[in-house]
Design a protein around this motif. Sequence first.
Motif, short mmCIF file in Angstrom:
data_model
loop_
_atom_site.label_atom_id
_atom_site.label_comp_id
_atom_site.label_asym_id
_atom_site.label_seq_id
_atom_site.Cartn_x
_atom_site.Cartn_y
_atom_site.Cartn_z
N HIS A 103 0.84 -1.20 0.00
CA HIS A 103 0.00 0.00 0.00
C HIS A 103 0.87 1.25 0.00
O HIS A 103 0.66 2.17 -0.78
CB HIS A 103 -0.95 0.01 1.21
N MET A 158 -10.01 14.29 -15.07
CA MET A 158 -9.39 12.96 -14.98
C MET A 158 -9.02 12.47 -16.39
O MET A 158 -7.98 11.83 -16.57
CB MET A 158 -10.34 11.95 -14.31
N GLY A 247 -12.98 6.99 -8.48
CA GLY A 247 -12.90 7.83 -7.28
C GLY A 247 -12.92 9.30 -7.64
O GLY A 247 -13.45 10.12 -6.89
N GLY A 248 -12.33 9.62 -8.80
CA GLY A 248 -12.19 11.03 -9.14
C GLY A 248 -13.47 11.66 -9.65
O GLY A 248 -13.61 12.88 -9.65
N SER A 255 -20.79 16.14 -4.75
CA SER A 255 -20.59 17.28 -3.85
C SER A 255 -20.96 18.60 -4.52
O SER A 255 -21.58 19.47 -3.91
CB SER A 255 -19.12 17.36 -3.41
N ASN A 322 -19.53 8.06 7.48
CA ASN A 322 -19.14 9.47 7.35
C ASN A 322 -20.39 10.35 7.39
O ASN A 322 -20.35 11.48 7.90
CB ASN A 322 -18.42 9.71 6.03
N GLY A 351 -12.22 10.61 4.46
CA GLY A 351 -11.68 9.57 5.32
C GLY A 351 -10.62 10.15 6.24
O GLY A 351 -10.57 11.37 6.49
N GLY A 359 -7.14 11.79 -3.72
CA GLY A 359 -7.58 12.88 -4.60
C GLY A 359 -8.23 14.02 -3.84
O GLY A 359 -8.94 14.83 -4.44
N GLY A 363 -10.39 16.93 -5.46
CA GLY A 363 -11.81 17.03 -5.14
C GLY A 363 -12.14 18.44 -4.67
O GLY A 363 -13.11 19.07 -5.12
C1 HEM Z 1 -9.86 7.20 -0.87
C2 HEM Z 1 -13.74 10.14 -0.63
C3 HEM Z 1 -12.24 12.43 -4.66
C4 HEM Z 1 -9.14 8.81 -5.43
C5 HEM Z 1 -10.97 7.88 -0.41
C6 HEM Z 1 -11.56 7.70 0.90
C7 HEM Z 1 -12.66 8.51 0.96
C8 HEM Z 1 -12.75 9.22 -0.30
C9 HEM Z 1 -13.63 8.66 2.13
C10 HEM Z 1 -11.05 6.77 2.00
C11 HEM Z 1 -11.50 5.33 1.78
C12 HEM Z 1 -11.08 4.40 2.90
O1 HEM Z 1 -10.55 4.83 3.93
O2 HEM Z 1 -11.32 3.18 2.75
C13 HEM Z 1 -13.67 11.00 -1.72
C14 HEM Z 1 -14.58 12.11 -1.95
C15 HEM Z 1 -14.16 12.76 -3.07
C16 HEM Z 1 -12.99 12.05 -3.56
C17 HEM Z 1 -15.80 12.43 -1.08
C18 HEM Z 1 -14.70 13.99 -3.75
C19 HEM Z 1 -15.42 14.92 -3.15
C20 HEM Z 1 -11.24 11.68 -5.20
C21 HEM Z 1 -10.50 12.01 -6.39
C22 HEM Z 1 -9.66 10.97 -6.63
C23 HEM Z 1 -9.83 10.00 -5.56
C24 HEM Z 1 -10.68 13.29 -7.20
C25 HEM Z 1 -8.70 10.77 -7.77
C26 HEM Z 1 -7.76 11.55 -8.07
C27 HEM Z 1 -9.06 8.07 -4.26
C28 HEM Z 1 -8.15 6.94 -4.06
C29 HEM Z 1 -8.34 6.49 -2.73
C30 HEM Z 1 -9.38 7.34 -2.16
C31 HEM Z 1 -7.19 6.36 -5.10
C32 HEM Z 1 -7.62 5.33 -2.02
C33 HEM Z 1 -6.51 5.89 -1.15
C34 HEM Z 1 -5.79 4.83 -0.32
O3 HEM Z 1 -6.37 3.77 -0.08
O4 HEM Z 1 -4.63 5.05 0.08
N1 HEM Z 1 -11.69 8.83 -1.12
N2 HEM Z 1 -12.75 10.99 -2.72
N3 HEM Z 1 -10.80 10.46 -4.71
N4 HEM Z 1 -9.78 8.28 -3.10
FE1 HEM Z 1 -11.18 9.70 -2.87
#
Ligand code: HEM
Length: 415
Positions: A103, A158, A247-248, A255, A322, A351, A359, A363
């Motif tokens: 990781h 993205m 995710g992106g 939101s 959340n 998170g 991201g 975001g």
């Molecule tokens: C992880 C929410 C935008 C890519 C997470 C997690 C949350 C989250 C809550 C944690 C998940 C966990 O702990 O199991 C959000 C929200 C977003 C957003 C609410 C927008 C408002 C983005 C964007 C990207 C992205 C723009 C891409 C660039 C990821 C990735 C993870 C992640 C790759 C995994 C990180 C890891 O496990 O180390 N997201 N996200 N997210 N998000 Fe976002």
Amino acid sequence: MPVTARAAAPEPAALDLTDPQTFLDVDQHAMWRRFRTESPVHWHPAGPDTPGFWVISRYEDAVAVYRDNKRFTSEKGTVLTTLLRGHDSAAGKMLAVTDGVRHREIRNLMLKSFSPRVLAPVVDGVHRHTRELLGAAVAADRVDFVTDVVDHIPMHTMGDLLDIPAADRPQLVEWNTRTLSRHSSDESEFESLMARNEILLYISQLAAERRANPGDDVLSTLATATIDGKPLSDDEIVLNSYSLILGGDESTRMSIIGGLIALAGNPEQWRRLKSGEVTSESATEEILRWTTPAMHFGRRALVDVPLGDQVIRAGDVVTLWNASANFDEDVFPDPYTFDVGRSPNKHVVFGHGPHFCLGAFLGRVHVNAMVEALRAMVADIALLGPPQRLYSNFIQGYSGLPVALGAEPAGEEVR
Ligand code: HEM
């Protein structure tokens, strides 16, 4: 989401959180308030084909589990569907469902493409694109804010970052929505799975091209990167690109859409934003908290862990809400008031801890770009019909929102 917690909600024991319909039928604020006060570490009973699971609704408890990747694993899934199934096929390969050394290695590699410094040139592009789309929306009498405006924003970013052909992006947005949520109860889980497979297939083809012919996009970076001299596996390349696309896009869109609804429904907060009484950054944080698009994430316990007045047993599924933590009155005074000047505002929308959203910066940039564009270009917001809510117990948001956006008189744009 309704804005008060005064409405009655059934007692926690009577609620089925595995059923997306529950989230449409019940006043969610009232529901989570009951969980937090009556059963903050709640055992949700098993279904006919699914095991029981813990429901964590208080902020402090959720943060404690998020932080603890020694006693709680992400490798057995992180959302209800995979957690209850007992496995995630991307475990150990895709960042969100990988723990330990791998990781950290993959996260460090991907962070290089997503740090604020590296993304600085992208920020201007997001603002410009948002203003263009909003300009067209303001010029029209009526638009669907979801399909005419917001659907075209995060995927555009993205898409540029991963160098995805522009013509393919609308299809990806559609697949994303079907993968994470559903437009209605008529759509089946099978359709979600099919959509996921379509995205994976699409990315594998693109990744193969990039490996042969790399550019300077993020997909090429993943396709050609090495860790300790070894390239990533095909699965790691494809699944991590997939997680960026997924995710992106969806959460960011939800939101922005929820933010417009909140501003339209709270004229005093709209006035404070327009007048410059509050910063766009502070309004952005409150929109993120208020909308909390990713309602839950989860873990599986590796050992027995006491939490509150309960003991989580090794092997138990633990879900972290959340959508509740961000309205916990112990952390957020007056949580059901949408307050664009709220400070501090330490929400857990992205998170917390080792898996904190990769991201988050991007975001925030997207929501902020819309807040600034609305402030500068829009005089008034009229919602022309009820927003169409998504059918999901994971993503909360909307698939349709007819609006009329009144233009700022020429020359009077607020900056
Ligand atoms: C992880 C929410 C935008 C890519 C997470 C997690 C949350 C989250 C809550 C944690 C998940 C966990 O702990 O199991 C959000 C929200 C977003 C957003 C609410 C927008 C408002 C983005 C964007 C990207 C992205 C723009 C891409 C660039 C990821 C990735 C993870 C992640 C790759 C995994 C990180 C890891 O496990 O180390 N997201 N996200 N997210 N998000 Fe976002």
